[in-house]
Design an enzyme around this catalytic site. Structure first.
Site, PDB file in Angstrom:
ATOM      1  N   LYS A  96      70.769  46.183  16.280  1.00  0.00           N
ATOM      2  CA  LYS A  96      69.724  46.109  15.255  1.00  0.00           C
ATOM      3  C   LYS A  96      69.802  47.240  14.229  1.00  0.00           C
ATOM      4  CE  LYS A  96      66.171  43.199  17.238  1.00  0.00           C
ATOM      5  NZ  LYS A  96      66.666  42.944  18.612  1.00  0.00           N
ATOM      6  N   GLU A 118      57.112  44.033  11.510  1.00  0.00           N
ATOM      7  CA  GLU A 118      56.434  43.668  12.745  1.00  0.00           C
ATOM      8  C   GLU A 118      57.420  43.919  13.877  1.00  0.00           C
ATOM      9  OE1 GLU A 118      58.071  41.547  10.883  1.00  0.00           O
ATOM     10  OE2 GLU A 118      59.396  40.718  12.423  1.00  0.00           O
ATOM     11  N   SER A 383      75.418  42.615  22.555  1.00  0.00           N
ATOM     12  CA  SER A 383      74.528  43.101  21.495  1.00  0.00           C
ATOM     13  C   SER A 383      73.740  44.356  21.843  1.00  0.00           C
ATOM     14  CB  SER A 383      73.558  41.982  21.086  1.00  0.00           C
ATOM     15  OG  SER A 383      72.870  41.477  22.212  1.00  0.00           O
TER      16      SER A 383
HETATM   17  C1  LIG Z   1      66.747  41.660  19.191  1.00  0.00           C
HETATM   18  C2  LIG Z   1      67.925  41.494  20.053  1.00  0.00           C
HETATM   19  C3  LIG Z   1      68.658  40.285  20.091  1.00  0.00           C
HETATM   20  C4  LIG Z   1      68.250  39.046  19.359  1.00  0.00           C
HETATM   21  O1  LIG Z   1      68.241  39.136  17.976  1.00  0.00           O
HETATM   22  P1  LIG Z   1      69.319  38.437  17.035  1.00  0.00           P
HETATM   23  O2  LIG Z   1      68.753  38.609  15.688  1.00  0.00           O
HETATM   24  O3  LIG Z   1      69.451  36.999  17.443  1.00  0.00           O
HETATM   25  O4  LIG Z   1      70.600  39.157  17.221  1.00  0.00           O
HETATM   26  C5  LIG Z   1      69.805  40.225  20.876  1.00  0.00           C
HETATM   27  N1  LIG Z   1      70.208  41.282  21.611  1.00  0.00           N
HETATM   28  C6  LIG Z   1      69.542  42.453  21.607  1.00  0.00           C
HETATM   29  C7  LIG Z   1      70.042  43.582  22.442  1.00  0.00           C
HETATM   30  C8  LIG Z   1      68.373  42.604  20.838  1.00  0.00           C
HETATM   31  O5  LIG Z   1      67.714  43.767  20.851  1.00  0.00           O
END
Ligand SMILES: *Cc1c(COP(=O)(O)O)cnc(C)c1O
Length: 407
Positions: A96, A118, A383
């Site tokens: 993010k 938000e 992610s």
């Molecule tokens: C917020 C989040 C997501 C989901 O958000 P996307 O916009 O779909 O990428 C996925 N993995 C992690 C670790 C997150 O914090």
């Protein structure tokens, strides 16, 4: 479809990816979004902006993040090899920050003094508060009172970073009301404030901007994989909530002979309210200012959604994903809570990497596909890291005794 000119052609000037996307806004906000669009389209081609963003990514975020071969995990499954793009090693522990630093830098270039957003589970709030601290911007984060009670560590992080966390006390006191409260604030204050959306969703230009800021993930990963191996992976996959980490990963591979698969959360099952798999069970509709595929109830309102991973429980999906599926270029599949928890423990035990529950959905799919494929290679966007999920997982699943062995 030929994807060699794709980035130049999509979205169009109205922010559309085919019939998806656009900007459905209250009259009063139209000029504010037009200004963000115009400024972004100027700034994103400025060498000053790009140089500064590159420096921040390297020196502050710790990019590039590595690509890693999961040798032990792959061996336990068979012959197909699983690789991870380690966004969990990005500063603050998830992807993010890639778009939050971009949005913060844009706010700075536009001469704004305040950024707002938000947050649901608090992940976006923490990333944005980090960007605000870095750039010396004021930061206000709207968060439902219910979520504040559930997410104490993230609330503490935001406050330590200097953000003003505003509890939202009307309605169900969760994410939806927090979005409404943040929009209210933006309506009042758009002259000196930018509303930083937390995923590749919302009215134009956010799906495009967030994608552009996240594309670094896929471009790095493609080059790193090719350097390691001399060729590209057979399959590229990522989890899809709003769709930012996935679109960032996928974009670099659109013009390659690579299968691309986005993974949504099946939660507890197919019944409405038990999952958040918009692509698998949703239909076209407008929500939060853009046209895409969404989960609706009988009245056509956004349906209740659920996933063990709070970052994935969104009843719609970024418009570019809806378009890429319509083109037949990207496929979407699901992983359940149970599969995600299994992957969470297996990646921890076999590789020493504790993944976020969101990312665990993509790892679960990679494990399933690796078994089916028997050979070849799969690149997963990891992610985020799972520290934030430990308390919850331990309380509900203990230390994972039953997930120890390969089925
Ligand atoms: C917020 C989040 C997501 C989901 O958000 P996307 O916009 O779909 O990428 C996925 N993995 C992690 C670790 C997150 O914090």
């Amino acid at each position: 479809m030929d994807f060699s000119r794709y980035l130049k052609e999509y979205p169009d000037a109205e922010g559309r990816f085919g019939k998806f996307g656009g900007a459905y806004l209250p009259e009063k906000l139209v000029p504010a979004f037009k200004q963000i669009t115009d400024d972004y389209l100027t700034i994103c081609h400025s060498s000053q902006f790009i140089q500064e963003l590159r420096r921040i990514r390297k020196e502050f975020q710790g990019r590039p993040t590595p690509v890693y071969h999961c040798e032990r995990l792959s061996r336990m499954i068979g012959h197909c090899q699983i690789y991870l793009k380690r966004e969990d090693l990005n500063h603050t522990g998830a992807h993010k920050l890639n778009h939050c630093m971009g949005e913060g830098l844009l706010a700075k270039f536009m001469g704004k003094k305040r950024i707002i957003a938000e947050t649901g589970a608090g992940q976006h709030g923490v990333a944005l508060a980090t960007a605000a601290a870095y750039f010396g911007l004021e930061c206000t984060i709207y968060m439902g009172e219910v979520d504040i009670a559930k997410q104490a560590p993230n609330v503490a992080r935001m406050k330590v970073l200097g953000a003003n966390v505003v509890p939202v006390t009307f309605g169900l006191k969760t994410l939806k009301e927090a979005v409404d409260a943040a929009f209210e604030d933006y309506l009042e204050n758009y002259k000196d404030t930018i509303y930083c959306i937390g995923s590749a969703v919302g009215p134009h230009p956010f799906p495009m901007m967030v994608r552009d800021f996240q594309m670094v993930v896929g471009y790095e990963a493609r080059e790193q994989f090719q350097d390691m191996m001399g060729f590209l992976p057979d399959v590229v996959t990522a989890c899809v909530g709003g769709g930012s980490n996935s679109i960032g990963m996928f974009e670099a591979f659109l013009n390659d002979p690579v299968e691309i698969v986005g993974i949504e959360p099946l939660g507890r099952g197919k019944t409405m309210g038990d999952h958040a798999a918009s692509m698998s069970y949703g239909s076209e509709g407008v929500m939060h200012g853009f046209n895409s595929i969404m989960l609706k109830d009988e009245k056509g309102e956004p349906a209740p959604v659920y996933s063990i991973a709070s970052g994935l429980d969104y009843p719609s999906v970024g418009p570019e994903h809806a378009f890429l599926r319509d083109c037949g270029r990207v496929k979407y599949d699901v992983a359940s809570d149970e599969e995600a928890v299994d992957a969470f423990f297996k990646l921890s035990r076999y590789e020493g990497i504790i993944p976020a529950l969101e990312s665990s959905h993509a790892v679960a799919y990679a494990m399933r596909r690796a078994k089916e494929m028997g050979t070849g290679s799969i690149l997963v966007n990891l992610s985020g890291r799972g520290d934030k999920d430990l308390d919850y997982v331990i309380e509900k699943y203990g230390y994972g005794e039953k997930y120890k062995d390969f089925k």
